[in-house]
Design a protein around this motif. Sequence first.
Motif, short mmCIF file in Angstrom:
data_model
loop_
_atom_site.label_atom_id
_atom_site.label_comp_id
_atom_site.label_asym_id
_atom_site.label_seq_id
_atom_site.Cartn_x
_atom_site.Cartn_y
_atom_site.Cartn_z
N PHE A 56 0.88 -1.02 0.02
CA PHE A 56 -0.05 -0.03 -0.15
C PHE A 56 0.71 1.33 -0.01
O PHE A 56 1.77 1.25 0.68
CB PHE A 56 -0.93 -0.04 1.07
N VAL A 57 0.75 2.02 -0.89
CA VAL A 57 1.49 3.50 -0.98
C VAL A 57 0.43 4.51 -0.77
O VAL A 57 0.85 5.77 -0.55
CB VAL A 57 2.12 3.53 -2.21
N GLY A 58 -0.88 4.57 -0.79
CA GLY A 58 -1.66 5.80 -0.64
C GLY A 58 -3.17 5.60 -1.26
O GLY A 58 -3.57 4.54 -1.38
N TRP A 59 -3.86 6.84 -1.54
CA TRP A 59 -5.23 6.59 -1.88
C TRP A 59 -5.34 7.59 -3.16
O TRP A 59 -4.74 8.55 -3.36
CB TRP A 59 -5.98 7.06 -0.92
N ARG A 60 -6.32 7.20 -3.90
CA ARG A 60 -6.88 8.21 -5.01
C ARG A 60 -8.30 8.30 -4.85
O ARG A 60 -9.11 7.49 -4.56
CB ARG A 60 -6.63 7.58 -6.32
N PHE A 61 -8.77 9.52 -4.87
CA PHE A 61 -10.05 10.04 -4.66
C PHE A 61 -10.31 11.16 -5.26
O PHE A 61 -9.42 12.23 -5.63
CB PHE A 61 -10.23 10.06 -2.90
N THR A 62 -11.74 11.47 -5.38
CA THR A 62 -12.15 12.93 -6.00
C THR A 62 -12.50 13.75 -4.92
O THR A 62 -13.22 13.11 -3.90
CB THR A 62 -13.39 12.46 -6.83
N ALA A 63 -12.06 14.93 -4.67
CA ALA A 63 -12.55 15.78 -3.60
C ALA A 63 -12.98 17.13 -4.01
O ALA A 63 -12.51 17.44 -5.21
CB ALA A 63 -11.44 15.98 -2.71
N ARG A 64 -14.08 17.60 -3.33
CA ARG A 64 -14.57 19.08 -3.61
C ARG A 64 -14.13 20.11 -2.78
O ARG A 64 -13.90 19.85 -1.62
CB ARG A 64 -15.85 18.85 -3.73
N ASN A 65 -13.82 21.30 -3.67
CA ASN A 65 -13.09 22.24 -2.61
C ASN A 65 -14.15 22.85 -1.68
O ASN A 65 -15.18 23.13 -2.54
CB ASN A 65 -12.41 23.25 -3.74
N GLU A 66 -14.23 23.24 -0.67
CA GLU A 66 -15.41 23.79 -0.02
C GLU A 66 -15.55 25.09 -0.17
O GLU A 66 -16.72 25.54 0.27
CB GLU A 66 -15.30 23.46 1.81
N VAL A 67 -14.74 25.93 -0.78
CA VAL A 67 -14.73 27.41 -1.06
C VAL A 67 -15.42 27.71 -2.34
O VAL A 67 -16.51 28.21 -2.28
CB VAL A 67 -13.41 28.08 -0.97
N ASP A 68 -15.02 26.94 -3.42
CA ASP A 68 -15.53 27.58 -4.58
C ASP A 68 -16.17 26.24 -5.20
O ASP A 68 -16.70 26.38 -6.58
CB ASP A 68 -14.72 28.12 -5.67
N GLY A 69 -16.36 25.25 -4.73
CA GLY A 69 -16.98 23.99 -5.19
C GLY A 69 -16.03 23.47 -6.51
O GLY A 69 -16.90 22.23 -6.96
N VAL A 70 -14.88 23.43 -6.66
CA VAL A 70 -14.26 22.76 -7.81
C VAL A 70 -13.89 21.43 -7.40
O VAL A 70 -13.42 21.28 -6.22
CB VAL A 70 -12.91 23.69 -8.02
N ALA A 71 -13.92 20.44 -8.18
CA ALA A 71 -13.66 18.95 -7.90
C ALA A 71 -12.26 18.62 -8.49
O ALA A 71 -12.04 19.08 -9.61
CB ALA A 71 -14.67 17.85 -8.20
N SER A 72 -11.40 17.88 -7.90
CA SER A 72 -10.25 17.43 -8.52
C SER A 72 -10.05 16.01 -8.15
O SER A 72 -10.59 15.53 -7.05
CB SER A 72 -9.01 18.26 -8.18
N VAL A 73 -9.21 15.15 -8.67
CA VAL A 73 -8.82 13.78 -8.52
C VAL A 73 -7.29 13.95 -7.88
O VAL A 73 -6.53 14.78 -8.28
CB VAL A 73 -8.85 12.96 -9.50
#
Length: 91
Positions: A56-73
């Motif tokens: 195991f080395v880590g995680w991949r996930f989609t997250a949304r910025n709580e300020v402007d709602g932009v989502a990134s992986v």
Amino acid sequence: MFETSVRDAVALWFDSGLPARMVADRMRWRVIDVPTPLTREPEWLPPEITHAPAHFVGWRFTARNEVDGVASVFDVHRDDAGRWHVAHRYD
């Protein structure tokens, strides 16, 4: 898709063993999908080993910025000292 590589340390919070929230680059992010574990096989193995153990080395996930709602992986990896880092961000 745009990819950035980042090595800044981040704060990562978990819920039931999975990443749920993150603070990266002074911005708050909320995980909005089911995180995928990232694993890596050893770089070299004898040819007799056909099913290499992956660690195991880590995680991949989609997250949304709580300020402007932009989502990134995000690909988030843990270093040898146990600190989390954003290894890649896909916008």
